[in-house]
Scaffold this motif. Structure first.
Motif, PDB file in Angstrom:
ATOM      1  N   SER B  10       0.824  -1.217   0.000  1.00  0.00           N
ATOM      2  CA  SER B  10       0.000   0.000   0.000  1.00  0.00           C
ATOM      3  C   SER B  10       0.853   1.260   0.000  1.00  0.00           C
ATOM      4  CB  SER B  10      -0.936   0.002   1.213  1.00  0.00           C
ATOM      5  OG  SER B  10      -0.198   0.238   2.402  1.00  0.00           O
ATOM      6  N   GLY B  11       2.124   1.108   0.248  1.00  0.00           N
ATOM      7  CA  GLY B  11       3.017   2.260   0.266  1.00  0.00           C
ATOM      8  C   GLY B  11       3.729   2.509  -1.048  1.00  0.00           C
ATOM      9  N   ILE B  12       3.413   1.707  -2.068  1.00  0.00           N
ATOM     10  CA  ILE B  12       4.122   1.836  -3.341  1.00  0.00           C
ATOM     11  C   ILE B  12       3.917   3.208  -3.967  1.00  0.00           C
ATOM     12  CG2 ILE B  12       4.116   1.034  -5.746  1.00  0.00           C
ATOM     13  CD1 ILE B  12       3.965  -1.793  -4.693  1.00  0.00           C
ATOM     14  N   GLU B  13       2.701   3.757  -3.850  1.00  0.00           N
ATOM     15  CA  GLU B  13       2.472   5.079  -4.440  1.00  0.00           C
ATOM     16  C   GLU B  13       3.346   6.131  -3.761  1.00  0.00           C
ATOM     17  OE1 GLU B  13      -0.773   2.534  -5.409  1.00  0.00           O
ATOM     18  OE2 GLU B  13       0.007   3.112  -3.449  1.00  0.00           O
ATOM     19  N   ALA B  14       3.438   6.039  -2.441  1.00  0.00           N
ATOM     20  CA  ALA B  14       4.273   6.983  -1.699  1.00  0.00           C
ATOM     21  C   ALA B  14       5.727   6.860  -2.144  1.00  0.00           C
ATOM     22  CB  ALA B  14       4.160   6.741  -0.192  1.00  0.00           C
ATOM     23  N   TYR B  15       6.150   5.651  -2.382  1.00  0.00           N
ATOM     24  CA  TYR B  15       7.513   5.415  -2.858  1.00  0.00           C
ATOM     25  C   TYR B  15       7.714   6.065  -4.235  1.00  0.00           C
ATOM     26  CZ  TYR B  15      11.362   2.801  -4.952  1.00  0.00           C
ATOM     27  OH  TYR B  15      12.512   2.453  -5.625  1.00  0.00           O
ATOM     28  N   LEU B  16       6.772   5.816  -5.129  1.00  0.00           N
ATOM     29  CA  LEU B  16       6.907   6.347  -6.487  1.00  0.00           C
ATOM     30  C   LEU B  16       6.793   7.867  -6.524  1.00  0.00           C
ATOM     31  CD1 LEU B  16       4.775   3.734  -8.472  1.00  0.00           C
ATOM     32  CD2 LEU B  16       7.262   3.906  -8.386  1.00  0.00           C
ATOM     33  N   LEU B  17       5.942   8.413  -5.674  1.00  0.00           N
ATOM     34  CA  LEU B  17       5.735   9.856  -5.660  1.00  0.00           C
ATOM     35  C   LEU B  17       6.781  10.578  -4.827  1.00  0.00           C
ATOM     36  CD1 LEU B  17       1.862   9.818  -5.329  1.00  0.00           C
ATOM     37  CD2 LEU B  17       3.123  10.876  -7.200  1.00  0.00           C
ATOM     38  N   GLY B  18       7.633   9.797  -4.149  1.00  0.00           N
ATOM     39  CA  GLY B  18       8.656  10.426  -3.323  1.00  0.00           C
ATOM     40  C   GLY B  18       8.112  11.070  -2.073  1.00  0.00           C
ATOM     41  N   SER B  19       6.957  10.617  -1.637  1.00  0.00           N
ATOM     42  CA  SER B  19       6.343  11.246  -0.464  1.00  0.00           C
ATOM     43  C   SER B  19       6.527  10.432   0.805  1.00  0.00           C
ATOM     44  CB  SER B  19       4.848  11.484  -0.729  1.00  0.00           C
ATOM     45  OG  SER B  19       4.197  10.261  -1.035  1.00  0.00           O
ATOM     46  N   ALA B  20       7.330   9.384   0.716  1.00  0.00           N
ATOM     47  CA  ALA B  20       7.627   8.600   1.916  1.00  0.00           C
ATOM     48  C   ALA B  20       8.831   9.226   2.622  1.00  0.00           C
ATOM     49  CB  ALA B  20       7.944   7.160   1.516  1.00  0.00           C
ATOM     50  N   ASP B  21       8.851   9.101   3.949  1.00  0.00           N
ATOM     51  CA  ASP B  21      10.035   9.619   4.637  1.00  0.00           C
ATOM     52  C   ASP B  21      11.220   8.675   4.372  1.00  0.00           C
ATOM     53  OD1 ASP B  21       8.664   8.540   7.806  1.00  0.00           O
ATOM     54  OD2 ASP B  21       9.963   7.438   6.433  1.00  0.00           O
ATOM     55  N   ALA B  22      12.389   9.102   4.764  1.00  0.00           N
ATOM     56  CA  ALA B  22      13.606   8.390   4.384  1.00  0.00           C
ATOM     57  C   ALA B  22      13.593   6.929   4.830  1.00  0.00           C
ATOM     58  CB  ALA B  22      14.833   9.114   4.940  1.00  0.00           C
ATOM     59  N   GLU B  23      13.155   6.704   6.070  1.00  0.00           N
ATOM     60  CA  GLU B  23      13.178   5.338   6.597  1.00  0.00           C
ATOM     61  C   GLU B  23      12.184   4.455   5.838  1.00  0.00           C
ATOM     62  OE1 GLU B  23      12.670   5.161  10.830  1.00  0.00           O
ATOM     63  OE2 GLU B  23      12.175   3.024  10.796  1.00  0.00           O
ATOM     64  N   ARG B  37       6.017  -9.342  -7.331  1.00  0.00           N
ATOM     65  CA  ARG B  37       4.650  -8.821  -7.482  1.00  0.00           C
ATOM     66  C   ARG B  37       4.627  -7.303  -7.299  1.00  0.00           C
ATOM     67  NH1 ARG B  37      -1.013 -10.642  -4.793  1.00  0.00           N
ATOM     68  NH2 ARG B  37      -1.739  -8.566  -4.155  1.00  0.00           N
ATOM     69  N   CYS B  38       5.289  -6.835  -6.260  1.00  0.00           N
ATOM     70  CA  CYS B  38       5.310  -5.389  -6.015  1.00  0.00           C
ATOM     71  C   CYS B  38       6.158  -4.665  -7.047  1.00  0.00           C
ATOM     72  CB  CYS B  38       5.821  -5.101  -4.600  1.00  0.00           C
ATOM     73  SG  CYS B  38       4.603  -5.510  -3.312  1.00  0.00           S
ATOM     74  N   ARG B  39       7.191  -5.335  -7.535  1.00  0.00           N
ATOM     75  CA  ARG B  39       8.017  -4.715  -8.565  1.00  0.00           C
ATOM     76  C   ARG B  39       7.190  -4.515  -9.833  1.00  0.00           C
ATOM     77  NH1 ARG B  39      12.026  -7.782  -7.754  1.00  0.00           N
ATOM     78  NH2 ARG B  39      11.776  -9.208  -9.498  1.00  0.00           N
ATOM     79  N   ALA B  40       6.393  -5.511 -10.176  1.00  0.00           N
ATOM     80  CA  ALA B  40       5.531  -5.388 -11.354  1.00  0.00           C
ATOM     81  C   ALA B  40       4.488  -4.297 -11.154  1.00  0.00           C
ATOM     82  CB  ALA B  40       4.852  -6.724 -11.647  1.00  0.00           C
ATOM     83  N   LEU B  41       3.942  -4.218  -9.968  1.00  0.00           N
ATOM     84  CA  LEU B  41       2.946  -3.190  -9.673  1.00  0.00           C
ATOM     85  C   LEU B  41       3.572  -1.804  -9.766  1.00  0.00           C
ATOM     86  CD1 LEU B  41       0.165  -2.241  -8.732  1.00  0.00           C
ATOM     87  CD2 LEU B  41       0.899  -2.670  -6.362  1.00  0.00           C
ATOM     88  N   ALA B  42       4.764  -1.660  -9.202  1.00  0.00           N
ATOM     89  CA  ALA B  42       5.457  -0.368  -9.262  1.00  0.00           C
ATOM     90  C   ALA B  42       5.754   0.023 -10.700  1.00  0.00           C
ATOM     91  CB  ALA B  42       6.752  -0.418  -8.449  1.00  0.00           C
ATOM     92  N   ARG B  44       4.101  -0.837 -13.327  1.00  0.00           N
ATOM     93  CA  ARG B  44       2.842  -0.448 -13.987  1.00  0.00           C
ATOM     94  C   ARG B  44       2.407   0.951 -13.554  1.00  0.00           C
ATOM     95  NH1 ARG B  44      -1.653  -1.566 -16.610  1.00  0.00           N
ATOM     96  NH2 ARG B  44      -3.634  -0.793 -15.756  1.00  0.00           N
ATOM     97  N   LEU B  45       2.392   1.201 -12.273  1.00  0.00           N
ATOM     98  CA  LEU B  45       1.934   2.503 -11.783  1.00  0.00           C
ATOM     99  C   LEU B  45       2.850   3.625 -12.236  1.00  0.00           C
ATOM    100  CD1 LEU B  45       0.859   1.597  -8.131  1.00  0.00           C
ATOM    101  CD2 LEU B  45      -0.605   1.884 -10.144  1.00  0.00           C
ATOM    102  N   SER B  46       4.131   3.307 -12.379  1.00  0.00           N
ATOM    103  CA  SER B  46       5.068   4.342 -12.777  1.00  0.00           C
ATOM    104  C   SER B  46       4.820   4.794 -14.211  1.00  0.00           C
ATOM    105  CB  SER B  46       6.508   3.868 -12.601  1.00  0.00           C
ATOM    106  OG  SER B  46       6.792   2.813 -13.487  1.00  0.00           O
ATOM    107  N   ARG B  47       4.172   3.976 -15.002  1.00  0.00           N
ATOM    108  CA  ARG B  47       3.858   4.390 -16.371  1.00  0.00           C
ATOM    109  C   ARG B  47       2.852   5.536 -16.359  1.00  0.00           C
ATOM    110  NH1 ARG B  47       3.409  -1.442 -17.336  1.00  0.00           N
ATOM    111  NH2 ARG B  47       5.403  -2.163 -18.113  1.00  0.00           N
ATOM    112  N   GLY B  48       1.875   5.420 -15.471  1.00  0.00           N
ATOM    113  CA  GLY B  48       0.939   6.526 -15.351  1.00  0.00           C
ATOM    114  C   GLY B  48       1.622   7.753 -14.772  1.00  0.00           C
ATOM    115  N   LEU B  49       2.507   7.520 -13.837  1.00  0.00           N
ATOM    116  CA  LEU B  49       3.217   8.613 -13.188  1.00  0.00           C
ATOM    117  C   LEU B  49       4.089   9.372 -14.179  1.00  0.00           C
ATOM    118  CD1 LEU B  49       3.553   9.603 -10.244  1.00  0.00           C
ATOM    119  CD2 LEU B  49       5.587   8.187 -10.109  1.00  0.00           C
TER     120      LEU B  49
END
Lengths: 193, 247
Positions: B10-23, B37-42, B44-49
């Motif tokens: 559920s944190g993949i969007e935060a990771y892609l958007l750079g909105s997660a804190d450093a830790e 699975r998460c790599r594939a999801l990331a 895919r979502l990054s294409r929209g990003l």
């Protein structure tokens, strides 16, 4: 560099950048400065700061060109990712984080590569498609993208601003990105899974 | 999938958007690298990003940004241990014999130009807006060039980074040359000898920035004439319409 500016591919341009060829830097700037500045201005809303961010981003690309892997994404996306990250760092008043913008495997296919006139046309069509895609999102999902991507807010901050649970922010953001992806795939602008 | 995995996913969007804190960013990054699975999801979502930077209305930056970016890059290069590249010019490389300025009086061209056009003083100023590169000391010299005749309204300047062997020449308010003609930049020595440096035409808005990486030792003046296109001339065919001292 002997090739005409419009004929340089990304790998050729990156190779020249990595070799310290200032002509290549000149070409890179001419090719992507408008996109980069427009994005920075959208995020920051201040022309002077936007220019500072663009300068910083281009120099970062210049100094890290040797690390670029064309198989992982386009040069354009890399440049714009760096611009966006720098702009958000500026917004948040944080020093530039050691984010590896090179790790993101992202791609939006450019329709009609090649000469500069066609590049302008294809970019114009891409912009229209992306705006249509954003406009097609439900307002609550579009708001998530606007606040997170262009506003640089964290999901926790967005949850507070929108007065919704953090889980709702996450799910709306996920849906928004999924729909963007599907819309652009349908237009042939990005590859299928 | 475990609760921990679902939380990370559920944190993949935060990771892609750079909105997660450093830790959290490092946790997510480590997880994505190890979870197909998460790599594939990331991916895919990054294409929209990746499309989002294209949405803003296109706006041109100021003409000055072009020169500042090149100057910052040159400063970065000069600050490294890169070998100086072989001399070359912005638009066209020349290897023609040095030509003497024609027509008219040519002796002490630089001094005469200074008297006629009143060039600005040398200013050892640091380039503005160099960001992190402000900390790298550079010998920077700035010169004003002045136009005459039909180019009297042109604004032109040269920024010379001596340590980096780079000279940026910027023009503003440059009109289109007559059909079939181009502007040509010359490197003029104290004895009046002129070497061709570049041929160019203005961009939209009448601006143009040139990057010179040629060895300017012995060059005292930069000058611009209008010559036959598309390749210009091997020696100037008229008195300079824009010129300024750089030494």
């Amino acid at each position: 560099m002997r090739a005409r500016r419009s004929e340089l591919s990304d790998p050729e341009l990156v190779s020249a950048l990595a070799a310290g060829d200032l002509d290549a830097m000149d070409f890179l700037y001419r090719r992507y400065s408008t996109l980069a500045y427009s994005l920075a201005l959208r995020i920051l809303g201040d022309p002077g700061r936007a220019e500072d961010v663009v300068q910083d981003a281009f120099v970062r690309v210049w100094t890290r060109a040797a690390s670029f892997d064309a198989s992982r994404g386009s040069l354009r996306t890399w440049v714009l990712t760096v611009v966006r990250n720098r702009a958000v760092d500026y917004l948040r008043g944080t020093p530039a984080r050691q984010r590896d913008e090179l790790e993101l495997r992202v791609e939006v296919r450019a329709m009609g590569a090649g000469s500069d006139p066609w590049r302008e046309v294809s970019e114009s069509l891409e912009r229209s498609a992306v705006r249509e895609a954003l406009g097609s999102l439900p307002s609550e999902q579009r708001q998530m993208i606007e606040l997170a991507y262009y506003g640089g807010y964290t999901q926790t901050e967005i949850a507070q601003m929108a007065d919704v649970p953090l889980g709702t922010v996450k799910s709306r953001t996920r849906l928004a990105l999924e729909k963007l992806c599907s819309y652009l795939q349908g237009r042939g602008l990005i590859d299928d899974d | 999938m475990t609760t921990e995995h679902n939380e990370l996913e559920s944190g993949i969007e935060a990771y892609l958007l750079g909105s997660a804190d450093a830790e959290e960013y490092e946790r997510l990054r480590t997880h994505i690298e190890g979870c197909s699975r998460c790599r594939a999801l990331a991916a895919r979502l990054s294409r929209g990003l990746a499309a989002l930077p294209l949405a803003p209305e296109p706006v041109e930056p100021t003409a000055g940004l072009h020169g500042r970016v090149l100057a910052a890059a040159a400063a970065a290069r000069a600050g490294g241990d890169q070998q100086r590249s072989r001399p070359r010019f912005q638009m066209q490389e020349r290897r023609r014999p040095r030509r003497v300025w024609l027509p008219g009086a040519r002796a002490a061209l630089g001094a005469a130009a200074a008297l006629l056009f009143g060039f600005g003083a040398i200013a050892g100023v640091g380039l503005a807006r160099l960001g992190p590169f402000r900390q790298q000391p550079q010998t920077v010299e700035r010169y004003q060039l002045a136009g005459s005749g039909q180019l009297a309204g042109v604004q032109a300047s040269a920024v010379r980074l001596r340590d980096g062997g780079i000279t940026l020449v910027e023009f503003r308010g440059l009109p289109e040359p007559p059909p079939g003609r181009v502007y040509e930049l010359w490197l003029v020595r104290a004895d009046g000898g002129a070497e061709p440096a570049a041929v160019f035409t203005p961009e939209s808005g009448g601006t143009r920035a040139l990057v010179l990486t040629a060895d300017l030792s012995g060059v005292t003046t930069l000058a611009v004439t209008v010559e036959a296109g598309p390749n210009g001339a091997s020696s100037p065919t008229q008195e300079p319409l824009i010129k300024g001292q750089i030494a």
